[in-house]
Design a protein around this motif. Structure first.
Motif, PDB file in Angstrom:
ATOM      1  N   ALA A  64       3.183   3.751  -1.715  1.00  0.00           N
ATOM      2  CA  ALA A  64       3.555   4.004  -3.107  1.00  0.00           C
ATOM      3  C   ALA A  64       4.937   4.636  -3.199  1.00  0.00           C
TER       4      ALA A  64
ATOM      5  N   TYR B  65      -8.191   0.733  -6.582  1.00  0.00           N
ATOM      6  CA  TYR B  65      -8.828   0.106  -5.420  1.00  0.00           C
ATOM      7  C   TYR B  65     -10.298   0.485  -5.336  1.00  0.00           C
TER       8      TYR B  65
ATOM      9  N   ARG C 250      -3.214   3.793  -7.722  1.00  0.00           N
ATOM     10  CA  ARG C 250      -3.641   2.705  -6.848  1.00  0.00           C
ATOM     11  C   ARG C 250      -4.976   3.037  -6.186  1.00  0.00           C
TER      12      ARG C 250
ATOM     13  N   HIS D 124       0.787  -1.236   0.000  1.00  0.00           N
ATOM     14  CA  HIS D 124       0.000   0.000   0.000  1.00  0.00           C
ATOM     15  C   HIS D 124       0.820   1.288   0.000  1.00  0.00           C
TER      16      HIS D 124
END
Length: 368
Positions: free
Chosen positions: A14, A27, A23, A12
Motif C-alpha cells: 500500500a 480482502y 485493503r 499488495h
C-alpha cells in the motif's frame, strides 16, 4: 521471480496506512469466511484521521492450534507485514487450514506508528521493548545514559551535531562496535530517546493483550507467531530470528519448523542482539513451550543510513514539534519510511517470496 509474485507485489503493498487498512478490510470481506474485529486507537493520524488495529480470524474459534501473523509492531515497518497478510488472504491461505487449525491476522498492531511513518507508538515507545514486567525493576542501560544527548542531539548539523557524532565515535573506538549496539539496544529512562521501552504498558501492548483475551489464545495447545519487521540484515533477505525469552529450547523448536535458517541472538547467529521486553517475552509468559515466536526481519539499508533517519525522527518530535506537519516534518518522515520500506520491485518480490515460504512452513508446523 515468477509472474504471480510480480503481480502480487504490485497489488499488495500500500501507499500508506489508510490504504493498507482499507485493503485488509476489503480482502477479509471478500473471503467471506473470516471473523473480523476492529480495535479503535485513541491516537489520531495525519489530519486527525481515526486509527485502529484490525483483526481477522479464520477457522474454528475453538481450534487448538493457531497461527498468528502480526504486522506493524514497529509502525513504519507495517508496509511489509501488511502486504504479507494481504498476500495470504489473496492466495486463500484459509482454505489450507486443517479442521484443528486456525489463523489470526493482527493488522497494524501499532497503527499510530504506521500512519505517521514512525517506528514508535503514540507514547514514543519502541513496542518491542515494552513487554517487560513493569512491577519489577526495569532494565538499566548505563551506556545509553552516557550517550543519550548524542544519540538525539539538539541540532542535526553544525558544531553541536559534530561534537555528538565525535563522542559516539570515541565510544565505539574505546569500547567496540558491539558495546555501541548494546548501548542503543533499548532503555527505560529517556522518553524522547531512541528505543525507549516505556514506563508503563503502551496502548498497543494493551490492545494485543485484549485481542489475546477476546480470542482465548492462552488456552490453545499450540500457537505459532510470525511478527513481521524490517531494517536489519542484507537487503531483501527475510531472516527468521528467535528472541531471548524462549531460550535455546524455543530456538530448537523454531528450527524444527522453519529449518536451519533460524537465527538466535543468544548464540550470536542473528543480525539482532539480545533485547529486553520483546513481544516474545509476552508470548513466553502466556504460553511457555506451547508457542513458537519468530521475528521475520527483512533487510533494507546499511545500519548507519537507518540510524541517521531514526535520529532525525526523534529530533523532530523532541525539538521540532512545530514542524511535524510542515514540509520539514514530511521530509523527515519520508526518509524514515524509505529506510524501512524500500519501494522497489525487487525488494517487494523478495518479501512475498520468502513470506509465502515461511507461511507454508507455519501451517506445516501446526500439524506437528
Amino acid at each position: 521471480m515468477n509472474d504471480a509474485i510480480v503481480d502480487a507485489a504490485n497489488k499488495h503493498f500500500a501507499s500508506d496506512y489508510f490504504e493498507a487498512r482499507q485493503r485488509f478490510r476489503d480482502y477479509v470481506r471478500k473471503a467471506a469466511v473470516g471473523d473480523a474485529a476492529i480495535y479503535p486507537s485513541p491516537a489520531r493520524g495525519p489530519r486527525g484521521r481515526e486509527l485502529s488495529t484490525d483483526v481477522a480470524w479464520f477457522g474454528d474459534r475453538r481450534a487448538p492450534k493457531v497461527g498468528i501473523l502480526v504486522s506493524a509492531t514497529h509502525g513504519v515497518e507495517g508496509y511489509c507485514g501488511s502486504a504479507a497478510q494481504l498476500d495470504w488472504l489473496a492466495e486463500r491461505g484459509y482454505e489450507r487450514l486443517k479442521s484443528d487449525q486456525a489463523m489470526l491476522l493482527i493488522h497494524a498492531l501499532n497503527p499510530y506508528g504506521f500512519a505517521w511513518d514512525r517506528r514508535v507508538t503514540q507514547e514514543g515507545c519502541d513496542l518491542n521493548r515494552n513487554f517487560v514486567d513493569f512491577t519489577a525493576p526495569l532494565p538499566r542501560n548505563a551506556a545509553y545514559d552516557l550517550l543519550a544527548d548524542c544519540f538525539v542531539p539538539c541540532e542535526l548539523d553544525g558544531p553541536l551535531f559534530a561534537a555528538a557524532e565525535a563522542t559516539i565515535e570515541e565510544f565505539r573506538r574505546t569500547h567496540g562496535a558491539i558495546a555501541l549496539r548494546k548501548a542503543r539496544s533499548g532503555q527505560y529512562r529517556h522518553p524522547t530517546g531512541i528505543f525507549f521501552g516505556g514506563f508503563v504498558p503502551t496502548v498497543a501492548r494493551r490492545t494485543l493483550e485484549q485481542i489475546v483475551s477476546d480470542y482465548c489464545l492462552a488456552s490453545r495447545v499450540r500457537a505459532l507467531i510470525i511478527d513481521y519487521h524490517t531494517g536489519l540484515g542484507p537487503y531483501g533477505y527475510g531472516e527468521l530470528q528467535c528472541e531471548k525469552a524462549s531460550g535455546i529450547s524455543g530456538y530448537q523448536h523454531a528450527r524444527d519448523i522453519f529449518g536451519l535458517s533460524v537465527t538466535s541472538p543468544d548464540l550470536g547467529t542473528s543480525s539482532a542482539i539480545v533485547l529486553n521486553g520483546t513481544q516474545d517475552d509476552y508470548w513466553q509468559r502466556l504460553l511457555g513451550d506451547r508457542h513458537v515466536y519468530v521475528c521475520l526481519e527483512f533487510g533494507t539499508y546499511p545500519p548507519e543510513a537507518v540510524r541517521s533517519a531514526l535520529r532525525a525522527d526523534h529530533w523532530l518530535y523532541r525539538y521540532g514539534q512545530g514542524d511535524i506537519e510542515t514540509h520539514i516534518g514530511y521530509e523527515i518522515r519520508q526518509r524514515l519510511r524509505q529506510r524501512f520500506y524500500p519501494e522497489t520491485a525487487d525488494w517487494k518480490e523478495m518479501v512475498l517470496y520468502r513470506s509465502r515460504q515461511v507461511q507454508r512452513q507455519m501451517l506445516e508446523g501446526l500439524q506437528l
